[in-house]
Design a protein around this motif. Sequence first.
Motif, PDB file in Angstrom:
ATOM      1  N   ASN A  30      -4.693   1.824  16.715  1.00  0.00           N
ATOM      2  CA  ASN A  30      -3.858   2.039  17.904  1.00  0.00           C
ATOM      3  C   ASN A  30      -4.535   1.642  19.215  1.00  0.00           C
ATOM      4  O   ASN A  30      -3.895   1.714  20.275  1.00  0.00           O
ATOM      5  CB  ASN A  30      -3.462   3.518  17.991  1.00  0.00           C
ATOM      6  CG  ASN A  30      -2.270   3.846  17.121  1.00  0.00           C
ATOM      7  OD1 ASN A  30      -1.141   3.492  17.437  1.00  0.00           O
ATOM      8  ND2 ASN A  30      -2.540   4.500  15.992  1.00  0.00           N
ATOM      9  N   THR A  37       0.067  -6.940  22.610  1.00  0.00           N
ATOM     10  CA  THR A  37       1.514  -7.145  22.630  1.00  0.00           C
ATOM     11  C   THR A  37       1.928  -7.837  23.928  1.00  0.00           C
ATOM     12  O   THR A  37       2.750  -8.763  23.923  1.00  0.00           O
ATOM     13  CB  THR A  37       2.269  -5.812  22.504  1.00  0.00           C
ATOM     14  OG1 THR A  37       1.718  -4.863  23.444  1.00  0.00           O
ATOM     15  CG2 THR A  37       2.172  -5.248  21.104  1.00  0.00           C
ATOM     16  N   GLY A 154      -0.363  -6.310  16.906  1.00  0.00           N
ATOM     17  CA  GLY A 154       0.288  -6.317  18.206  1.00  0.00           C
ATOM     18  C   GLY A 154       0.718  -7.708  18.626  1.00  0.00           C
ATOM     19  O   GLY A 154       1.863  -7.931  19.065  1.00  0.00           O
ATOM     20  N   TRP A 176       5.583   0.691  19.677  1.00  0.00           N
ATOM     21  CA  TRP A 176       4.197   0.958  19.293  1.00  0.00           C
ATOM     22  C   TRP A 176       3.769   2.383  19.612  1.00  0.00           C
ATOM     23  O   TRP A 176       2.656   2.801  19.261  1.00  0.00           O
ATOM     24  CB  TRP A 176       3.273  -0.053  19.977  1.00  0.00           C
ATOM     25  CG  TRP A 176       3.487  -1.430  19.427  1.00  0.00           C
ATOM     26  CD1 TRP A 176       4.301  -2.398  19.943  1.00  0.00           C
ATOM     27  CD2 TRP A 176       2.937  -1.961  18.222  1.00  0.00           C
ATOM     28  NE1 TRP A 176       4.276  -3.505  19.139  1.00  0.00           N
ATOM     29  CE2 TRP A 176       3.456  -3.271  18.070  1.00  0.00           C
ATOM     30  CE3 TRP A 176       2.062  -1.474  17.259  1.00  0.00           C
ATOM     31  CZ2 TRP A 176       3.126  -4.085  17.006  1.00  0.00           C
ATOM     32  CZ3 TRP A 176       1.732  -2.279  16.191  1.00  0.00           C
ATOM     33  CH2 TRP A 176       2.252  -3.567  16.067  1.00  0.00           C
TER      34      TRP A 176
END
Length: 419
Positions: A30, A37, A154, A176
């Motif tokens: 994460n 992204t 991502g 996300w």
Amino acid sequence: MREKRRGGAGLGPRAVTGLMLLALVMVSINLRPAITTVAGVMNQMPGVFGLDPALLPLLGTLPVLAFGISGPIGPWLARRLGTGRAVAVALMVLAAALIVRATVPALLLPGTFLAGMAIMTASVLVPQIVKANRGTGWWTGLCTMGFGLGAALGAGLVQPLERAFGGNLPSALAVWAVPALLGAFLIHRSGGRTTPVPTAGGAAGQVPGTASPLRKQRTAWAVTAFFGLQAMLYFAITSWLAVYLVSRGLSPSDAAGLLAWFSLAGLPASLLAPVLAGRPRILRIMAPGLGISVALALVGVLVAPVELQFLMVGILGVVQSAGFGLAMALVVIRSAGPQSAGRLSAMSQGFGFALASLGPLGAGLLHTMTGRWEVTFWVLAAEAVVLAGAGFLAIRGPLVSAEPAEESLQTAAKPSPVR
């Protein structure tokens, strides 16, 4: 000194260890999509969010700048909530920031900055958890591979998700938040730490005293320089690689795909680098050698024809990811104990990311001033040579010790630097 595990109530020791490792990997996954992204759709940001194109370099710099100023938050929060809960809180804040910046265009920049702070808060605690659980190089390798996997997912999934949401880019960015919440649940469930329980006499040979501040320990500064320089390169590359490839004639979709390939190609290297770093003979060559390899790979991406960019971007991904894996491993290897690892992590990532924040901004400004990419790539290659020097210094000298108890244990063990 005995250690008593917290978290994972009702589970056996192996299950608790497995859950903790799974949680750490999920946390690591994460800690990059919030950046990649956006990097994968950088050219769309002005049209979708009404962002002034002149602010694109700032958009790439904000999360890294947030990294640089929020390093102390992780250790501070861990002392008050416990390490696992501190990481869980950071991931919940990350989820909120991802949703806010995607759904409220006016908060795109503040939300990106908040996401960077949350990422940094969680990131600095990962080495401390590994060190506290006596994690091997494989633990560090799996975590660093999680960083690379998250970065690749991502960059590679943002456009397919945009199409899946009917062309809605904000939804593709906000989704996300879901894995961030899952990571928060897992790390909270695992406990995320081991809590030292002193024996009656304390640690053998422990002598009350005061360890030298990290700012006075040259090994700490060498590790910090290595971490910062490799991060500076990483964020400069991930922020502008897709834009550079589009300027070479690739479509935005193909350029985003190569950005994802940059991260995917490096996954095995990010896993193996911390494992190999545990072998002094290999570490002696690896620490300075990776900097030279990154410099050569950057020149390769610059001069290679479009047809060879898949190969050259892959090579760059391998050596760059290995550098990050080694940087994380050095925090664990070159610290005397868990508390020292936590403080060295905060210092190296705090100061290191403050330095790294100059990467995306500097690369963007160099391209804007020259109108070409050659100067940008040559400057980044020169930085990689400096990285090699930092690696040479980071593996020499005494271990970093921030706690008197760890310092006394270090002296008793008499560890020696890599020669």
